[in-house]
Scaffold this active site. Structure first.
Site, PDB file in Angstrom:
ATOM      1  N   GLY A   8      -4.945  -1.704   5.030  1.00 27.70           N
ATOM      2  CA  GLY A   8      -3.881  -2.481   4.749  1.00 27.70           C
ATOM      3  C   GLY A   8      -5.086  -4.065   4.707  1.00 27.70           C
ATOM      4  NE  ARG A   9      -6.611  -4.249  10.948  1.00 18.63           N
ATOM      5  CZ  ARG A   9      -6.115  -2.472  11.445  1.00 18.63           C
ATOM      6  NH1 ARG A   9      -4.530  -2.206  10.799  1.00 18.63           N
ATOM      7  NH2 ARG A   9      -6.711  -1.746  12.020  1.00 18.63           N
ATOM      8  CD  GLU A  38       9.146  -6.185   7.493  1.00 21.61           C
ATOM      9  OE1 GLU A  38       8.972  -4.421   6.569  1.00 21.61           O
ATOM     10  OE2 GLU A  38       9.149  -6.220   8.603  1.00 21.61           O
ATOM     11  CD  GLU A  70      -1.943  -4.825  11.534  1.00 24.42           C
ATOM     12  OE1 GLU A  70      -0.714  -4.575  11.655  1.00 24.42           O
ATOM     13  OE2 GLU A  70      -2.217  -4.478  10.033  1.00 24.42           O
ATOM     14  CG  HIS A  99      -5.004 -36.088  16.090  1.00 21.16           C
ATOM     15  ND1 HIS A  99      -4.942 -37.259  16.721  1.00 21.16           N
ATOM     16  CD2 HIS A  99      -5.931 -35.805  15.090  1.00 21.16           C
ATOM     17  CE1 HIS A  99      -5.984 -37.957  15.984  1.00 21.16           C
ATOM     18  NE2 HIS A  99      -6.707 -37.282  15.041  1.00 21.16           N
ATOM     19  CE  LYS A 148      -3.261   2.501   2.513  1.00 20.91           C
ATOM     20  NZ  LYS A 148      -4.536   2.288   3.515  1.00 20.91           N
ATOM     21  CE  LYS A 191       5.837  -1.059   9.854  1.00 23.03           C
ATOM     22  NZ  LYS A 191       4.408  -0.689   9.136  1.00 23.03           N
TER      23      LYS A 191
HETATM   24  O1  F6P Z   1       2.025  -4.073  10.190  1.00 19.79           O
HETATM   25  C1  F6P Z   1       2.289  -2.810   9.757  1.00 19.79           C
HETATM   26  C2  F6P Z   1       1.184  -2.957   8.207  1.00 19.79           C
HETATM   27  O2  F6P Z   1       1.042  -1.651   8.033  1.00 19.79           O
HETATM   28  C3  F6P Z   1      -0.319  -3.345   7.413  1.00 19.79           C
HETATM   29  O3  F6P Z   1      -1.178  -2.753   7.931  1.00 19.79           O
HETATM   30  C4  F6P Z   1       0.140  -3.200   6.446  1.00 19.79           C
HETATM   31  O4  F6P Z   1      -1.149  -4.657   5.974  1.00 19.79           O
HETATM   32  C5  F6P Z   1       1.200  -4.017   6.414  1.00 19.79           C
HETATM   33  O5  F6P Z   1       1.774  -3.358   7.585  1.00 19.79           O
HETATM   34  C6  F6P Z   1       1.948  -3.659   4.992  1.00 19.79           C
HETATM   35  O6  F6P Z   1       2.343  -2.910   4.384  1.00 19.79           O
HETATM   36  P1  F6P Z   1       2.127  -1.831   2.593  1.00 19.79           P
HETATM   37  O7  F6P Z   1       1.049  -2.709   2.114  1.00 19.79           O
HETATM   38  O8  F6P Z   1       2.221  -0.895   2.900  1.00 19.79           O
HETATM   39  O9  F6P Z   1       3.584  -2.744   2.906  1.00 19.79           O
END
Ligand code: F6P
Length: 541
Positions: free
Chosen positions: A267-268, A211, A353, A384, A205, A504
């Protein structure tokens, strides 16, 4: 006024004193039609909530709490596109992403439905071209593998849904999902792939997530090296999904190959936005539309059905009943479908979240417990592993059991055996086995207490005819609105996530201490300093 100070909440608290010690055995014995009547339906989903520690009166009182908390008004405000995410000053409009109406909803001066349909059409055109072989790699070969790089909401939705709908996917294409900054994730994902036939979808987003950008950079290096240093190849092998065109361009992806979405998609809550591109390539535009229609069916149900017959609202209110009145801290989600193996992980972000919050909308501390820990595994594997604790442990864990009548692959009647487990576990949890029953089987007296099953352990059952794109959409929408229902009653903002920011920032501060060749300054706390030393030594630094 806080919800806990309302007359409706007080009535629920008084009622709890009457109900809390009642056993499900007695509730069922007193009401022979309970199992047929404490049910409701949304689209193809049937919710049986009869095996919960509640009565019809509880449901009436919970519905009154929802009305008092303003759930109806907040829902309408969400659907109208008001800025209900106050701390980020944003609308919350994931429901617009699956609205079949092609235009007509203006938010902040934009026709959001028109924007949604425009992007959906571009996604569908792209998916058709990849699936049909018209979109080729830089050497002219067909794309054979699609790798989605993203994390959190930019990974979990499509990764979960790709697995869930694998039987609807194009089996000639390989799909991989890379999320973790652990280098093994990318390395393992691409080790058997051919750069000439691999397409990367970089999904973020913000397009600033450490990452995702690190993995995307490494993926680009792998691709360019594998194609003899041809930088121009990136244009045919990388597309982006983001709200941030500037950062996409900075990264080196042509914005002509970018699929946009908007800040009003959290995002979620984003997997029905362009974040679902990898899924659309996998299952094709028609199945994808069926899935969106499934979402929309439950969106409309949630918006219009009375709370006593409203599946998402009931799921939210019943869970709140356990969290706030029985002190439950966790919720198990137990899909009796191997295809839903990633569904609990998906729900962890959606629920935790969203509702892992301890201040209300006005910034004051909450005065009732909020979001629960969500976890689970597909049945029967969980049986199990951890069901022992569900049956005889000392903690109360409400559980959602999910199953589908029709199998995708019925090998020698296995599906009926599978479903018999889905039926047996909630039954055993609810009704248990008394000491008399155990003794009557001739059990040695000393062993009787060990074999007693206390029962009275609550669960919901959610069933649908078959796991299809449509029923998956319905199921996810039901949980999205379950989370919303809880958040409104608790008076919290379910749409921000400030709590993940500090970690972060600290990771960015600590990275140079691990990376530098020279000994860094040990200026953190003593535990972190010692761990940095240990990890540096482990890498020979
Ligand atoms: O974990 C925090 C967060 O902002 C989530 O809400 C989001 O889905 C994720 O990081 C990834 O963010 P982005 O889509 O901006 O890479």
């Amino acid at each position: 006024m806080r919800i806990s100070e309302s007359a409706e909440w007080q009535a629920l608290a008084d009622h709890h004193r009457d109900v809390r010690d009642r056993h499900l055995r007695d509730l069922f014995a007193e009401d022979p039609h309970r199992g047929e009547q404490l049910t409701c339906r949304a689209g193809d989903l049937v919710l049986d909530y009869s095996k919960n520690r509640l009565t019809r009166q509880t449901i009436r009182l919970l519905a009154a709490v929802a009305e008092r908390a303003g759930l109806r008004e907040r829902t309408e405000a969400m659907f109208r596109g008001e800025h209900i995410n106050g701390t980020e000053d944003r609308a919350v409009l994931h429901v617009a992403l699956r609205d079949p109406a092609p235009s007509g909803l203006r938010v902040d001066g934009q026709d959001v439905r028109r924007d949604v349909h425009e992007v959906l059409e571009r996604m569908a055109d792209f998916a058709d071209r990849v699936r049909g072989g018209a979109w080729t790699g830089s050497t002219g070969e067909r794309i054979r593998a699609v790798v989605n790089i993203g994390i959190g909401g930019s990974d979990l939705g499509p990764a979960m849904a790709y697995l869930a709908l694998r039987d609807y996917s194009d089996r000639s294409l390989v799909f991989r999902f890379v999320s973790n900054i652990d280098p093994t994730d990318l390395a393992e994902a691409v080790r058997d792939l051919d750069p000439a036939t691999t397409l990367f979808i970089v999904a973020s987003k913000t397009f600033t997530t450490q990452e995702t950008l690190t993995n995307a950079r490494e993926a680009r290096r792998w691709l360019v090296e594998g194609l003899g240093g041809d930088e121009k190849a990136v244009a045919k092998h990388f597309v982006a999904v983001s709200t941030n065109a500037e950062k996409v361009a900075d990264f080196g992806i042509d914005t002509a190959n970018m699929f946009g979405f908007w800040d009003w998609v959290g995002g979620r809550y984003s997997f029905t936005s362009a974040i679902g591109l990898s899924l659309m390539v996998a299952i094709g535009r028609d199945h994808y539309r069926d899935m969106l229609d499934g979402f929309h069916t439950v969106d409309e149900h949630f918006r219009t059905a009375p709370y006593e017959e409203n599946v998402p609202a009931l799921l939210g209110l019943i869970s709140l009943w356990y969290v706030d009145f029985f002190g439950a801290q966790s919720q198990a989600v137990l899909p009796y479908s191997q295809y839903l193996a990633r569904f609990p992980a998906y729900l962890q972000q959606l629920c935790m979240e969203s509702n892992g919050k301890s201040v209300t909308l006005d910034g004051s501390p909450v005065d009732v417990p909020t979001g629960e820990i969500v976890w689970g595994e597909p049945g029967t594997n969980g049986q199990h592993a951890f069901y022992q604790l569900l049956h005889q442990g000392t903690v109360l864990v409400p559980a959602d059991f999910i199953a589908f009548a029709q199998p995708h692959h019925d090998l020698d009647g296995m599906h009926d055996l599978f479903l018999s487990n889905f039926l047996a576990q909630p039954r055993a949890l609810a009704f248990g086995r008394t000491a008399e029953e155990v003794a009557a089987e001739g059990t040695a007296e000393a062993v009787v207490p060990h074999r007693v099953m206390p029962g009275n352990r609550p669960s919901n059952a959610i069933v649908a005819p078959k796991l299809t794109p449509s029923t998956l959409g319905q199921l996810v929408a039901a949980y999205e609105h379950r989370v919303f229902t809880q958040g409104v009653v608790w008076g919290i903002n379910s749409f921000d996530q400030w709590g993940v920011e500090l970690g972060k920032v600290m990771a960015n501060q600590l990275a140079p201490k691990l990376q530098s060749e020279r000994a860094p300054e040990y200026d953190s706390d003593s535990s972190t300093n010692a761990l940095v030393r240990y990890l540096r030594e482990g890498r020979g630094r």
